[in-house]
Motif scaffolding. Structure first.
Motif, mmCIF file in Angstrom:
data_model
loop_
_atom_site.group_PDB
_atom_site.id
_atom_site.type_symbol
_atom_site.label_atom_id
_atom_site.label_comp_id
_atom_site.label_asym_id
_atom_site.label_seq_id
_atom_site.Cartn_x
_atom_site.Cartn_y
_atom_site.Cartn_z
ATOM 1 N N SER A 177 9.177 -2.225 -3.916
ATOM 2 C CA SER A 177 8.105 -3.042 -4.471
ATOM 3 C C SER A 177 6.839 -2.195 -4.585
ATOM 4 O O SER A 177 6.699 -1.151 -3.932
ATOM 5 C CB SER A 177 7.832 -4.251 -3.566
ATOM 6 O OG SER A 177 7.259 -3.827 -2.332
ATOM 7 N N TRP A 178 5.900 -2.677 -5.390
ATOM 8 C CA TRP A 178 4.630 -1.977 -5.515
ATOM 9 C C TRP A 178 3.880 -1.986 -4.187
ATOM 10 O O TRP A 178 3.165 -1.027 -3.850
ATOM 11 C CB TRP A 178 3.781 -2.600 -6.619
ATOM 12 C CG TRP A 178 4.190 -2.165 -7.993
ATOM 13 C CD1 TRP A 178 4.837 -2.903 -8.936
ATOM 14 C CD2 TRP A 178 3.988 -0.870 -8.560
ATOM 15 N NE1 TRP A 178 5.059 -2.146 -10.072
ATOM 16 C CE2 TRP A 178 4.543 -0.900 -9.866
ATOM 17 C CE3 TRP A 178 3.411 0.304 -8.101
ATOM 18 C CZ2 TRP A 178 4.514 0.212 -10.711
ATOM 19 C CZ3 TRP A 178 3.385 1.419 -8.944
ATOM 20 C CH2 TRP A 178 3.928 1.363 -10.236
ATOM 21 N N ALA A 179 4.039 -3.033 -3.407
ATOM 22 C CA ALA A 179 3.376 -3.089 -2.098
ATOM 23 C C ALA A 179 3.897 -1.989 -1.178
ATOM 24 O O ALA A 179 3.125 -1.343 -0.456
ATOM 25 C CB ALA A 179 3.593 -4.457 -1.461
ATOM 26 N N GLU A 180 5.220 -1.757 -1.224
ATOM 27 C CA GLU A 180 5.794 -0.694 -0.402
ATOM 28 C C GLU A 180 5.304 0.678 -0.865
ATOM 29 O O GLU A 180 5.045 1.566 -0.043
ATOM 30 C CB GLU A 180 7.318 -0.746 -0.471
ATOM 31 C CG GLU A 180 7.942 -1.951 0.229
ATOM 32 C CD GLU A 180 9.432 -2.018 -0.013
ATOM 33 O OE1 GLU A 180 10.187 -1.569 0.878
ATOM 34 O OE2 GLU A 180 9.844 -2.509 -1.080
ATOM 35 N N ALA B 239 1.727 1.246 0.294
ATOM 36 C CA ALA B 239 1.646 1.474 1.742
ATOM 37 C C ALA B 239 1.903 2.931 2.112
ATOM 38 O O ALA B 239 1.549 3.365 3.218
ATOM 39 C CB ALA B 239 2.643 0.575 2.466
ATOM 40 N N GLU C 225 -1.377 -4.327 -6.464
ATOM 41 C CA GLU C 225 -0.842 -3.241 -5.636
ATOM 42 C C GLU C 225 -0.962 -1.893 -6.347
ATOM 43 O O GLU C 225 -1.197 -0.865 -5.715
ATOM 44 C CB GLU C 225 0.610 -3.525 -5.256
ATOM 45 C CG GLU C 225 0.793 -4.760 -4.390
ATOM 46 C CD GLU C 225 0.021 -4.681 -3.072
ATOM 47 O OE1 GLU C 225 -0.304 -3.555 -2.628
ATOM 48 O OE2 GLU C 225 -0.244 -5.737 -2.481
ATOM 49 N N ARG D 33 -4.471 -0.945 -5.847
ATOM 50 C CA ARG D 33 -4.683 -0.466 -4.476
ATOM 51 C C ARG D 33 -4.146 0.957 -4.317
ATOM 52 O O ARG D 33 -4.769 1.803 -3.662
ATOM 53 C CB ARG D 33 -3.982 -1.405 -3.481
ATOM 54 C CG ARG D 33 -4.204 -1.026 -2.021
ATOM 55 C CD ARG D 33 -3.907 -2.204 -1.101
ATOM 56 N NE ARG D 33 -2.491 -2.476 -0.973
ATOM 57 C CZ ARG D 33 -1.718 -1.960 -0.016
ATOM 58 N NH1 ARG D 33 -2.244 -1.120 0.869
ATOM 59 N NH2 ARG D 33 -0.448 -2.275 0.060
#
Length: 292
Positions: free
Chosen positions: A220-223, A226, A251, A254
């Motif tokens: 995922s883009w969140a992963e 991170a 994300e 970010r």
């Protein structure tokens, strides 16, 4: 006994011969762009199953699209299309096993019955230098002249990259290919010759989580965000999601708020000119990050 004519042994160990040096070359787009960088103009180029009816500008490199004919890709690449215009040589690439990339195996088989086919392996078992050297040898066999000045520029780019990567606490580099609003493919550095070359020059590469996928880890883009890289190499080929379409993705924002984003073409020409640009762009990003 003195031999006449032209011959070249490709990365399958297959010897191609002709009564004279081929001058009407049809090539996979990556190979055609590489030949162009050597001063050779291909007669026509073709894409892979990932490409469409229009030529991918990222893969085309410096090819003059108004001069070099694009034959299409995927299902449109039948034998008649590839033999259109009467090529006297086809230059293709392989990602291992000798299979011609981008062509149906049956089409490739019948193609070789009609015209010499040279296959250069660009897969992960080869170094970037090794791949470039094989294209250099092919280009010389087709009449290209060596470019000492370009080699000097490449050597300078090597030195610049090593110096930039030697900066203490330098940023980590993450290579990725956008795959829509919800997921992204993260490149495994060991699977890509150009990314391994960065590592060999001292660049710190982000290694995606273990799991399925020999070349990519899909997350995922969140992963991805991170992982907090300092530099992002973003796939700009036409089969990747355009970066403009990610502007509303929180994300992605970010991820890029804290990182410099560089365009990355995983199928860039395998020439000294192209590799000089690649190494210099990464070195410049490392230098700029260190100066902040």
């Amino acid at each position: 006994m003195e031999r006449s004519g032209w011959q070249f042994s490709d990365d399958r160990g297959q010897l191609s011969t002709a009564g004279r040096t081929p001058s009407k070359v049809t090539a996979y787009i990556r190979a055609g762009a590489t030949l162009w960088d050597h001063g050779l103009t291909p007669h026509a180029v073709f894409g892979s199953l990932h490409d469409g009816a229009a030529i991918d500008p990222a893969k085309a490199g410096s090819l003059p699209q108004g001069t070099v004919r694009y034959l299409g890709a995927g299902g449109s690449l039948d034998l008649d299309t590839l033999l259109g215009g009467g090529p006297d040589l086809v230059v293709a690439v392989s990602y291992g096993g000798g299979q011609v990339y981008g062509l149906d195996p049956d089409t490739a088989k019948h193609l070789e019955e009609q015209v010499p086919v040279v296959v250069i392996d660009v897969g992960q078992t080869h170094t970037l230098h090794g791949i470039r050297s094989r294209f250099d040898a092919l280009a010389r066999s087709l009449g290209a002249r060596g470019d000492g000045e370009q080699q000097e520029l490449l050597d300078a780019a090597h030195h610049r990259l090593r110096a930039a990567a030697d900066i203490p606490s330098g940023p980590e580099v993450l290579a990725l290919s956008p795959a829509g609003p919800d997921q992204v493919h993260l490149a495994r550095p060991g699977a890509w010759p150009e990314l391994r070359a960065l590592t060999e020059h001292g660049v710190s590469m982000v290694r995606p989580p273990d799991g399925a996928g020999a070349n990519w880890a899909t997350v995922s883009w969140a992963e991805a965000a991170a992982l907090n890289p300092g530099i992002v190499l973003a796939d700009v080929r036409s089969n990747a999601t355009p970066l403009d379409e990610l502007r509303g993705n929180d994300e992605w924002l970010r991820l890029t708020d804290a990182a410099r984003v560089l365009p990355w073409n995983p199928e860039a020409p395998d020439s000294a000119r192209s590799h000089t640009r690649f190494f210099a762009s990464v070195a410049q990003a490392l230098e700029a990050t260190a100066a902040e």
